[in-house]
Design an enzyme around this catalytic site. Structure first.
Site, PDB file in Angstrom:
ATOM      1  N   ARG A  46       6.186  -2.079   1.372  1.00 60.98           N
ATOM      2  CA  ARG A  46       6.870  -1.461   0.241  1.00 60.98           C
ATOM      3  C   ARG A  46       7.800  -0.364   0.763  1.00 60.98           C
ATOM      4  O   ARG A  46       7.334   0.571   1.424  1.00 60.98           O
ATOM      5  CB  ARG A  46       5.841  -0.867  -0.712  1.00 60.98           C
ATOM      6  CG  ARG A  46       6.461  -0.325  -1.985  1.00 60.98           C
ATOM      7  CD  ARG A  46       5.392   0.348  -2.800  1.00 60.98           C
ATOM      8  NE  ARG A  46       4.441  -0.622  -3.283  1.00 60.98           N
ATOM      9  CZ  ARG A  46       4.369  -1.013  -4.562  1.00 60.98           C
ATOM     10  NH1 ARG A  46       5.157  -0.504  -5.452  1.00 60.98           N
ATOM     11  NH2 ARG A  46       3.505  -1.899  -4.944  1.00 60.98           N
ATOM     12  N   THR A  79      12.757   2.869  -2.315  1.00 57.12           N
ATOM     13  CA  THR A  79      13.053   2.027  -3.489  1.00 57.12           C
ATOM     14  C   THR A  79      11.787   1.510  -4.171  1.00 57.12           C
ATOM     15  O   THR A  79      11.853   1.011  -5.302  1.00 57.12           O
ATOM     16  CB  THR A  79      13.876   0.801  -3.070  1.00 57.12           C
ATOM     17  OG1 THR A  79      13.058   0.007  -2.185  1.00 57.12           O
ATOM     18  CG2 THR A  79      15.159   1.209  -2.344  1.00 57.12           C
ATOM     19  N   ASP A 105      -9.342  -0.411  -0.749  1.00 61.29           N
ATOM     20  CA  ASP A 105      -8.273  -1.032   0.041  1.00 61.29           C
ATOM     21  C   ASP A 105      -8.858  -2.192   0.833  1.00 61.29           C
ATOM     22  O   ASP A 105      -9.625  -1.996   1.787  1.00 61.29           O
ATOM     23  CB  ASP A 105      -7.645   0.011   0.983  1.00 61.29           C
ATOM     24  CG  ASP A 105      -6.426  -0.551   1.693  1.00 61.29           C
ATOM     25  OD1 ASP A 105      -6.553  -1.597   2.368  1.00 61.29           O
ATOM     26  OD2 ASP A 105      -5.340   0.030   1.555  1.00 61.29           O
ATOM     27  N   ASP A 128      -8.147  -2.268   4.693  1.00 57.26           N
ATOM     28  CA  ASP A 128      -8.943  -1.273   5.431  1.00 57.26           C
ATOM     29  C   ASP A 128     -10.401  -1.704   5.532  1.00 57.26           C
ATOM     30  O   ASP A 128     -11.043  -1.504   6.565  1.00 57.26           O
ATOM     31  CB  ASP A 128      -8.852   0.095   4.740  1.00 57.26           C
ATOM     32  CG  ASP A 128      -7.559   0.814   5.078  1.00 57.26           C
ATOM     33  OD1 ASP A 128      -6.884   0.430   6.047  1.00 57.26           O
ATOM     34  OD2 ASP A 128      -7.211   1.763   4.358  1.00 57.26           O
TER      35      ASP A 128
END
Ligand code: URA
Length: 211
Positions: free
Chosen positions: A106, A110, A202, A205
């Site tokens: 990402r 933006t 996550d 992770d």
């Protein structure tokens, strides 16, 4: 949730394993193992409509006709990095599948997903692609990955995720109405950090022990 379309694979074994994965104290080793097992079980459902054909075989007892998959070529495409956690389970079930990889990140400015890696089988247009990513959160990365795969020629794509937020499914339904979505659970919502609630944290992770 009536305006979103996804198949929830709610087999008791999957739900039991997913609950263990959700617990915050479940160690990475168990998390990885359970994810692989769920991927195998979900593949059973994702491939339910794959066509069969009859071939002639000979058992030790007699000649007969028997069913095999009708030459359907499959590709499995994990979205890096967490998608790798589902890969072995799918490939265990479909050993002839080719494997492609798509990496998206990402852009912090933006907030749009950007491709940083893409390596696919050459005959991607002739394969049914099972795109795997454990968490379908905003849907941004998965939608971008599906767009990329279509630009590379993919015509037949299935998206397989472990846990989804309704928001993510909606994005995929709207941007890729031709892509069936399979999930093990649809959770409540996304929080302000983009995590699925209650989710499991996550996934990358927890798979790779990088907490
Ligand atoms: N990605 C994750 O790994 N977990 C979430 O809850 C959302 C996105």
């Amino acid at each position: 949730m009536s305006d979103i379309k996804a198949t929830v694979v709610d087999h008791p074994l999957i739900q039991h394993k997913l609950t263990i994965m959700r617990k915050k104290d479940t160690p990475s080793k168990d998390f990885r193992q359970l994810l692989e097992e769920i991927a195998m079980l979900m593949t059973y459902e994702v491939t339910r409509d794959f066509p069969l054909e009859e071939i002639d075989i000979e058992t030790p007892v007699a000649k007969c006709k028997a069913k095999v998959l009708a030459g359907k070529k499959v590709g499995v495409v994990p979205i890096l990095r967490a998608g790798l956690g589902l890969l072995s389970g799918v490939v265990n079930m479909i050993p002839s599948a080719r494997v492609g990889h798509v990496g998206m990140y990402r852009d912090p400015a933006t907030l749009k997903p950007v491709e940083y890696y893409c390596k696919l089988p050459g005959d991607v247009a002739e394969r049914t692609l099972i795109v795997v990513d454990p968490m379908l959160a905003t849907g941004g990365s998965a939608a971008a990955a599906l767009t990329l795969l279509k630009e590379k020629g993919a015509k037949n794509i299935i998206l397989m995720c472990l846990v989804a937020a309704p928001e993510g499914i909606k994005v995929i339904n709207e941007e890729h109405p031709d892509v069936p979505v399979y999930v093990a659970a649809i959770d409540e919502c996304l929080n302000e950090k983009g995590y699925i609630v209650p989710g499991l944290g996550d996934a990358g992770d927890r798979i790779f022990g990088t907490l």
